[in-house]
Scaffold this motif. Structure first.
Motif, short mmCIF file in Angstrom:
data_model
loop_
_atom_site.label_atom_id
_atom_site.label_comp_id
_atom_site.label_asym_id
_atom_site.label_seq_id
_atom_site.Cartn_x
_atom_site.Cartn_y
_atom_site.Cartn_z
N GLN A 23 39.03 4.33 115.94
CA GLN A 23 37.46 3.65 115.15
C GLN A 23 37.04 5.42 114.69
N THR A 24 36.66 5.71 113.20
CA THR A 24 35.43 6.41 113.06
C THR A 24 33.80 7.14 113.85
N MET A 29 30.93 6.65 109.96
CA MET A 29 30.61 5.50 109.52
C MET A 29 29.93 4.81 108.53
N LEU A 32 29.12 6.11 105.05
CA LEU A 32 31.02 5.38 104.00
C LEU A 32 30.33 4.53 103.67
N LEU A 122 43.14 15.02 106.64
CA LEU A 122 42.24 14.27 107.90
C LEU A 122 43.22 13.99 108.87
N VAL A 127 41.93 12.80 112.43
CA VAL A 127 40.79 11.36 112.01
C VAL A 127 41.86 10.38 111.69
N SER A 129 42.95 8.18 109.41
CA SER A 129 43.27 8.58 107.93
C SER A 129 42.54 6.85 106.65
N ASN A 131 42.27 4.19 108.85
CA ASN A 131 40.60 3.31 108.92
C ASN A 131 39.11 3.87 108.69
N TYR A 132 39.57 5.40 108.71
CA TYR A 132 37.96 5.87 107.79
C TYR A 132 38.09 5.60 106.52
#
Length: 247
Positions: A23-24, A29, A32, A122, A127, A129, A131-132
């Protein structure tokens, strides 16, 4: 052909697993998610309100025009409007419209990031990506039943306006029809469908945007393919849920 479709289905479920892994940070998050709520939910209210009001009116008028027999009570107009709007129009038809509106936006936004190599950047930064990019959209779509609830209200209200002010019946008859043989489970059924359709709206367009290949031209093609598959999936799932829950 079959092998390719099975491969895509497998990749789709793999993407669903990746959404909830690594998870970010919540501080990132959160912003976002609010951005996606603004783009996907609040940005869709205008077109949903417009379509719902006038389609509800059309349903009421067409019902009224088919009631030629004077022995048929006028409350049928309100009854038919309620059943049409709550059971099918608001959850299903609006979801297909949103497959074009939300789905194309999701596919094009993620696809553009793929084309410009932002997704690769990303991944280089460590990261997740998927999930992001997808998780905020999935969380925003959790408010999609709110949009469909507004659609139900405006659809019925549009039918009321068309019926009463169009001279097809009076207010008492229409409201009586809304209350006639009301089954509370129909509301539960409608919102259950809406929740599942929301998951479809968030994930299938994201899949086509994330895994697209090519340049700017392919972004448009991916949006079209995503709209087709999202619509087909919604209609298929709608049939299955109707068979399971209403028969």
């Amino acid at each position: 052909m079959l092998v390719r479709y099975l491969s895509q289905i497998g990749r789709y479920f793999l993407m669903l697993k990746e959404i909830f892994s690594k998870q970010t940070k919540w501080s990132v998050m959160k912003s976002l998610i609010f951005k996606e709520i603004d783009d996907l939910i609040f940005g869709s209210l205008g077109i949903v309100a417009f379509i719902s009001f006038f389609v509800g009116g059309v349903v009421a008028i067409q019902t009224a025009l088919n009631l030629q027999n004077p022995l048929i009570p006028k409350y049928i107009i309100g009854f038919a409007t309620r059943e049409s709007v709550v059971l099918e129009f608001a959850p299903t038809f609006i979801s297909i419209v949103m497959a074009g509106k939300m789905g194309s936006f999701i596919t094009s936004s993620i696809g553009s990031m793929r084309v410009t190599e932002q997704i690769d950047a990303l991944e280089v930064m460590g990261v997740n990506s998927v999930n992001y990019l997808v998780f905020p959209k999935l969380m925003a779509i959790m408010l999609y039943p709110f949009v469909v609830g507004i659609s139900m209200f405006l659809g019925v209200f549009g039918g009321y306006v068309a019926s009463v002010y169009g001279g097809f019946g009076n207010s008492t008859d229409f409201i009586g029809g809304l209350q006639q043989e009301f089954i509370p489970f129909h509301i539960t059924y409608a919102f259950l469908k809406t929740f599942i359709f929301g998951l479809i709206l968030a994930t299938i367009p994201s899949f086509h945007g994330y895994y697209m290949k090519g340049g700017a031209l392919e972004v448009g093609r991916a949006s079209t393919v995503a709209f087709v598959w999202t619509s087909v999936t919604i209609i298929t799932v709608n049939y299955i849920l109707t068979q399971l829950l209403l028969t």
